[in-house]
Design a protein around this motif. Structure first.
Motif, PDB file in Angstrom:
ATOM      1  N   TRP A 130       1.871 -10.737  11.322  1.00 42.41           N
ATOM      2  CA  TRP A 130       0.783 -10.791  10.349  1.00 42.41           C
ATOM      3  C   TRP A 130       0.038 -12.102  10.481  1.00 42.41           C
ATOM      4  CZ3 TRP A 130       4.187  -8.988   5.687  1.00 42.41           C
ATOM      5  CH2 TRP A 130       4.291  -7.586   5.697  1.00 42.41           C
ATOM      6  N   SER A 131      -1.273 -12.045  10.414  1.00 45.39           N
ATOM      7  CA  SER A 131      -2.101 -13.246  10.477  1.00 45.39           C
ATOM      8  C   SER A 131      -2.115 -13.923   9.107  1.00 45.39           C
ATOM      9  CB  SER A 131      -3.524 -12.873  10.878  1.00 45.39           C
ATOM     10  OG  SER A 131      -4.146 -12.137   9.834  1.00 45.39           O
ATOM     11  N   ASP A 150      -3.966 -11.770   6.799  1.00 44.81           N
ATOM     12  CA  ASP A 150      -3.145 -10.653   6.316  1.00 44.81           C
ATOM     13  C   ASP A 150      -2.294 -11.098   5.138  1.00 44.81           C
ATOM     14  OD1 ASP A 150      -4.088  -8.977   8.368  1.00 44.81           O
ATOM     15  OD2 ASP A 150      -2.349  -9.383   9.653  1.00 44.81           O
ATOM     16  N   TYR A 205       0.055  -2.126   8.252  1.00 40.72           N
ATOM     17  CA  TYR A 205      -0.812  -1.733   7.143  1.00 40.72           C
ATOM     18  C   TYR A 205      -0.048  -1.822   5.828  1.00 40.72           C
ATOM     19  CZ  TYR A 205       1.691   2.700   7.622  1.00 40.72           C
ATOM     20  OH  TYR A 205       2.678   3.650   7.715  1.00 40.72           O
ATOM     21  N   LEU A 245      -3.975  -3.889   8.538  1.00 39.12           N
ATOM     22  CA  LEU A 245      -3.842  -5.323   8.758  1.00 39.12           C
ATOM     23  C   LEU A 245      -4.225  -5.642  10.200  1.00 39.12           C
ATOM     24  CD1 LEU A 245      -0.480  -5.767   6.821  1.00 39.12           C
ATOM     25  CD2 LEU A 245      -2.799  -6.214   6.001  1.00 39.12           C
ATOM     26  N   SER A 246      -4.284  -6.912  10.540  1.00 36.64           N
ATOM     27  CA  SER A 246      -4.783  -7.312  11.858  1.00 36.64           C
ATOM     28  C   SER A 246      -3.942  -6.767  13.013  1.00 36.64           C
ATOM     29  CB  SER A 246      -4.854  -8.831  11.958  1.00 36.64           C
ATOM     30  OG  SER A 246      -3.552  -9.391  11.895  1.00 36.64           O
ATOM     31  N   CYS A 247      -2.681  -6.497  12.782  1.00 36.34           N
ATOM     32  CA  CYS A 247      -1.801  -6.020  13.856  1.00 36.34           C
ATOM     33  C   CYS A 247      -1.675  -4.490  13.859  1.00 36.34           C
ATOM     34  CB  CYS A 247      -0.435  -6.675  13.750  1.00 36.34           C
ATOM     35  SG  CYS A 247       0.340  -6.485  12.143  1.00 36.34           S
TER      36      CYS A 247
END
Length: 128
Positions: free
Chosen positions: A23-24, A27, A69, A91-93
């Motif tokens: 997660w960033s 996120d 997510y 989410l970013s990933c």
């Protein structure tokens, strides 16, 4: 009303926010905003470590964290989410699943001698 169950493990908020190292920072901020908005008080992860459930003070599950997510209980998702038909946020990933991964239209290969499904090697275990 939160109860511990043998199929899940209790976590702290800090553990839940660090659960997926991919997660960033954005996120984590998004998750924190929604945890605060929904007044989340308890976190549980499944024994398989596949997801984290977030509960409010009444023990109601309000958010479900997955690796890519977050989904919300119906009616609790942010109103400004990109896809109003989905009660979640990517989410970013996030990586969408490919429809053809692990699926084929063909059945397994069958041994012509004993009519048993062949293993991946293509050599029958029974008649070699």
């Amino acid at each position: 009303m939160t109860t511990d169950r043998p199929d899940r493990l209790r976590m702290t908020r800090e553990q839940a926010l660090a659960w997926n190292p991919a997660w960033s920072a954005a996120d984590v901020r998004l998750l924190e905003e929604n945890l605060d908005r929904l007044e989340v008080r308890a976190f549980y992860r499944t024994r398989s470590n596949g997801s984290v459930t977030a509960q409010d003070a009444d023990g109601l599950s309000v958010m479900y964290l997955s690796p890519g997510y977050v989904e919300f209980r119906k009616g609790l998702a942010p109103t400004d989410r990109p896809d109003p038909a989905w009660h979640g946020l990517a989410l970013s990933c996030f990586r969408p699943r490919s429809r053809d991964v692990g699926t084929t239209d063909e059945g397994p290969a069958i041994c012509p001698s004993c009519f048993i499904a062949l293993p991946a090697t293509g050599v029958c275990d029974d008649c070699g």
